[in-house]
Scaffold this motif. Structure first.
Motif, mmCIF file in Angstrom:
data_model
loop_
_atom_site.group_PDB
_atom_site.id
_atom_site.type_symbol
_atom_site.label_atom_id
_atom_site.label_comp_id
_atom_site.label_asym_id
_atom_site.label_seq_id
_atom_site.Cartn_x
_atom_site.Cartn_y
_atom_site.Cartn_z
ATOM 1 N N GLY A 25 -1.382 -8.447 3.903
ATOM 2 C CA GLY A 25 -0.296 -8.444 3.769
ATOM 3 C C GLY A 25 1.204 -8.068 3.333
ATOM 4 O O GLY A 25 2.040 -9.254 2.718
ATOM 5 N N GLY A 26 0.957 -6.448 3.043
ATOM 6 C CA GLY A 26 2.676 -6.347 2.382
ATOM 7 C C GLY A 26 2.784 -5.055 2.932
ATOM 8 O O GLY A 26 2.460 -5.155 3.910
ATOM 9 N N HIS A 27 3.808 -4.706 2.683
ATOM 10 C CA HIS A 27 4.352 -2.992 3.033
ATOM 11 C C HIS A 27 3.746 -1.734 2.650
ATOM 12 O O HIS A 27 2.847 -1.292 1.893
ATOM 13 C CB HIS A 27 5.688 -3.033 2.739
ATOM 14 N N LEU A 28 3.309 -1.198 3.937
ATOM 15 C CA LEU A 28 3.013 0.333 3.774
ATOM 16 C C LEU A 28 3.818 1.113 3.246
ATOM 17 O O LEU A 28 5.221 1.176 3.802
ATOM 18 C CB LEU A 28 2.836 0.512 4.911
ATOM 19 N N VAL A 29 3.888 1.787 2.557
ATOM 20 C CA VAL A 29 4.752 2.601 1.615
ATOM 21 C C VAL A 29 4.713 4.211 1.677
ATOM 22 O O VAL A 29 3.604 4.212 1.042
ATOM 23 C CB VAL A 29 5.621 2.642 0.492
ATOM 24 N N GLY A 30 5.692 4.838 2.096
ATOM 25 C CA GLY A 30 5.381 6.133 1.920
ATOM 26 C C GLY A 30 5.903 6.816 0.638
ATOM 27 O O GLY A 30 7.008 6.521 0.547
ATOM 28 N N VAL A 31 5.194 7.840 -0.103
ATOM 29 C CA VAL A 31 6.141 8.488 -0.769
ATOM 30 C C VAL A 31 6.133 9.608 -0.650
ATOM 31 O O VAL A 31 5.064 10.778 -0.807
ATOM 32 C CB VAL A 31 5.042 8.439 -2.162
ATOM 33 N N ASN A 78 -13.604 1.726 4.497
ATOM 34 C CA ASN A 78 -14.128 0.897 3.734
ATOM 35 C C ASN A 78 -13.793 -0.586 4.113
ATOM 36 O O ASN A 78 -13.250 -0.489 5.010
ATOM 37 C CB ASN A 78 -12.691 1.095 2.945
ATOM 38 N N SER A 79 -13.933 -1.791 3.529
ATOM 39 C CA SER A 79 -13.344 -2.668 4.508
ATOM 40 C C SER A 79 -13.672 -3.615 2.802
ATOM 41 O O SER A 79 -13.751 -3.560 1.696
ATOM 42 C CB SER A 79 -14.675 -3.561 4.513
ATOM 43 N N ARG A 80 -12.281 -4.397 2.720
ATOM 44 C CA ARG A 80 -11.844 -6.056 2.106
ATOM 45 C C ARG A 80 -13.095 -6.879 2.112
ATOM 46 O O ARG A 80 -13.920 -7.442 2.834
ATOM 47 C CB ARG A 80 -10.895 -6.040 2.846
ATOM 48 N N ASP A 123 -1.424 -4.108 6.755
ATOM 49 C CA ASP A 123 -1.795 -5.173 7.528
ATOM 50 C C ASP A 123 -2.553 -6.768 6.884
ATOM 51 O O ASP A 123 -2.479 -7.496 6.520
ATOM 52 C CB ASP A 123 -1.870 -4.992 8.677
ATOM 53 N N ALA A 124 -3.371 -6.349 7.019
ATOM 54 C CA ALA A 124 -4.771 -7.034 5.614
ATOM 55 C C ALA A 124 -4.386 -7.684 4.336
ATOM 56 O O ALA A 124 -5.144 -8.919 4.196
ATOM 57 C CB ALA A 124 -6.794 -5.805 5.553
ATOM 58 N N VAL A 150 1.040 -1.248 -0.018
ATOM 59 C CA VAL A 150 0.158 0.036 0.141
ATOM 60 C C VAL A 150 1.075 0.916 0.505
ATOM 61 O O VAL A 150 1.561 1.313 0.481
ATOM 62 C CB VAL A 150 -0.858 0.181 1.420
ATOM 63 N N PHE A 151 0.753 1.523 -0.514
ATOM 64 C CA PHE A 151 1.300 3.500 -0.832
ATOM 65 C C PHE A 151 0.812 4.617 -0.829
ATOM 66 O O PHE A 151 -0.596 4.739 -0.642
ATOM 67 C CB PHE A 151 1.890 3.509 -2.051
ATOM 68 N N VAL A 152 1.108 5.386 -0.015
ATOM 69 C CA VAL A 152 0.354 6.758 0.791
ATOM 70 C C VAL A 152 1.079 7.459 -0.016
ATOM 71 O O VAL A 152 2.067 7.742 0.716
ATOM 72 C CB VAL A 152 0.623 7.102 2.319
#
Lengths: 255, 124
Positions: free
Chosen positions: B34-40, B121-123, B31-32, B4-6
């Motif tokens: 299963g990936g990384h959170l990446v800031g841009v 939102n929800s997955r 987290d949902a 997820v990119f922010v």
């Protein structure tokens, strides 16, 4: 100067909105429509620019029920040409689809500037202004509140949050997403609209192939669900702070 | 890729509040998924702001004098290249004046679906 103003209509909130039986859309049977407020501003700004520098203003819209009246109202306000883009564009048309359809028609037109509203209340997947700019390969600035044109350049004011504004210089032709016109949009008397219906021609142009567009679809439409109510905290500042801290702890919100 | 990119928003040397809101939501999504959170972070002289984006697993920072002030075209192209290079699953862009000049372009240039202004939102 040649200015294009794509406009759309949105449900008029004078009537209460109801969800239809499918649960995915509004019940449109009794809906009234009116021009998207931001497009009205875009039209007003275009007319002001025309009055300043001369030229021509063309209002465009996608075919939909009742759109003719919205276009003729634009003519009554001063738009010189009207174009209705024909095709299957019912309510709920994705913004990407709408932008592509408009781009198909606009790429065959001559223009210096495209002004359109920054957004519309029923936009789901983006704002037409910037989508359209990218389909046409045009420079764009959205959320614009001031426009000045000199030769091949426009100087525009873009609003940021907190009352901060930025001034941009844009090469023409360009797309501007209008937040507010320099003046309140003018009013067109019903008699003028009737006159426009009689005297202005409405050109119909087919959208052509819009292609498979990337978009989203509505799964469920519902009225805002009310929460459980509010709790008023009373006491001295220290007491209130203690209460807030307790509530935060109770709700398990980690600091 | 389930990252997820922010896209961070900053003005006059400070990160705007909306960046933190997006990082909070982004954390949940990452987290949902299963990936990384990446800031841009795109700008000039803004590298120091990355330290404030602690919720992210990493921050991609792109600096150049031409990016000193927000510019729809310069920031847009930079963001498109970054997203194209990393293929995140979701890109969160602030629903602000600056964001409005970025999100739609990303969607068109990279053929990605776009949803604006969700408040929850929800997955599925």
């Amino acid at each position: 100067m040649n200015i294009l103003v794509p406009i759309k209509q949105v449900p008029d909130l004078v009537e209460e909105l109801e969800i239809d039986d499918s649960g995915k859309d509004l019940n449109r049977e009794w809906l009234k429509y009116k021009i998207n407020e931001f497009d009205d501003h875009a039209l007003e700004e275009a007319l002001q620019l025309k009055e300043e520098t001369g030229g021509q203003v063309t209002a465009l819209a996608l075919e939909s029920e009742g759109i003719d009246k919205t276009l003729f109202t634009a003519a009554a306000k001063g738009a010189d040409k009207l174009i209705k883009v024909t095709g299957d564009f019912g309510p709920g048309t994705a913004s990407h689809t709408a932008a592509r359809a408009l781009a198909n028609v606009i790429k065959n037109l001559e223009y210096d500037l495209i002004l359109t509203g920054v957004q519309a209340a029923d936009d789901r997947d983006g704002q037409i202004a910037v989508l359209l700019a990218h389909y046409l390969g045009l420079p764009h600035v959205s959320v614009v509140t001031g426009v000045k044109v000199e030769g091949e350049k426009a100087t525009v004011d873009k609003e940021y949050s907190g009352g901060v504004m930025a001034e941009f210089e844009v090469d023409l032709p360009a797309m501007l997403g209008i937040q507010a016109a320099r003046e309140t949009p003018r009013y067109a008397a019903v008699s003028r609209v009737r006159q426009a219906i009689r005297s202005t021609s409405l050109e119909e142009v087919a959208a052509g192939e819009v292609g498979v567009t990337v978009g989203s679809s509505v799964q469920r439409m519902f009225k805002p669900e009310t929460g459980e109510g509010a709790q008023i905290l009373e006491g001295s500042t220290d007491e209130i702070v203690d209460k807030i801290v307790n509530i935060i702890r109770e709700k398990g919100i980690k600091a | 890729m389930s990252d997820v990119f922010v896209v961070a928003e900053h003005l006059k040397g400070n990160l705007e509040d909306v960046t933190f809101e997006l990082l909070g939501k982004g954390r949940e999504l990452a987290d949902a998924l299963g990936g990384h959170l990446v800031g841009v972070l795109i700008g000039h002289g803004v590298k120091g702001l990355a330290a404030q984006m602690g919720k992210a697993d990493k921050v991609i920072c792109c600096e150049d004098t031409i990016l000193a002030d927000f510019n729809p075209e310069a920031y847009g192209r930079t963001l498109t290249e970054i997203v194209k290079a990393h293929s995140p699953k979701v890109v969160l862009v602030p629903s602000t004046s600056m964001g409005m000049d970025l999100a739609a372009g990303l969607s068109v240039d990279l053929d990605l679906p776009l949803v604006e202004k969700p408040y929850s939102n929800s997955r599925g």
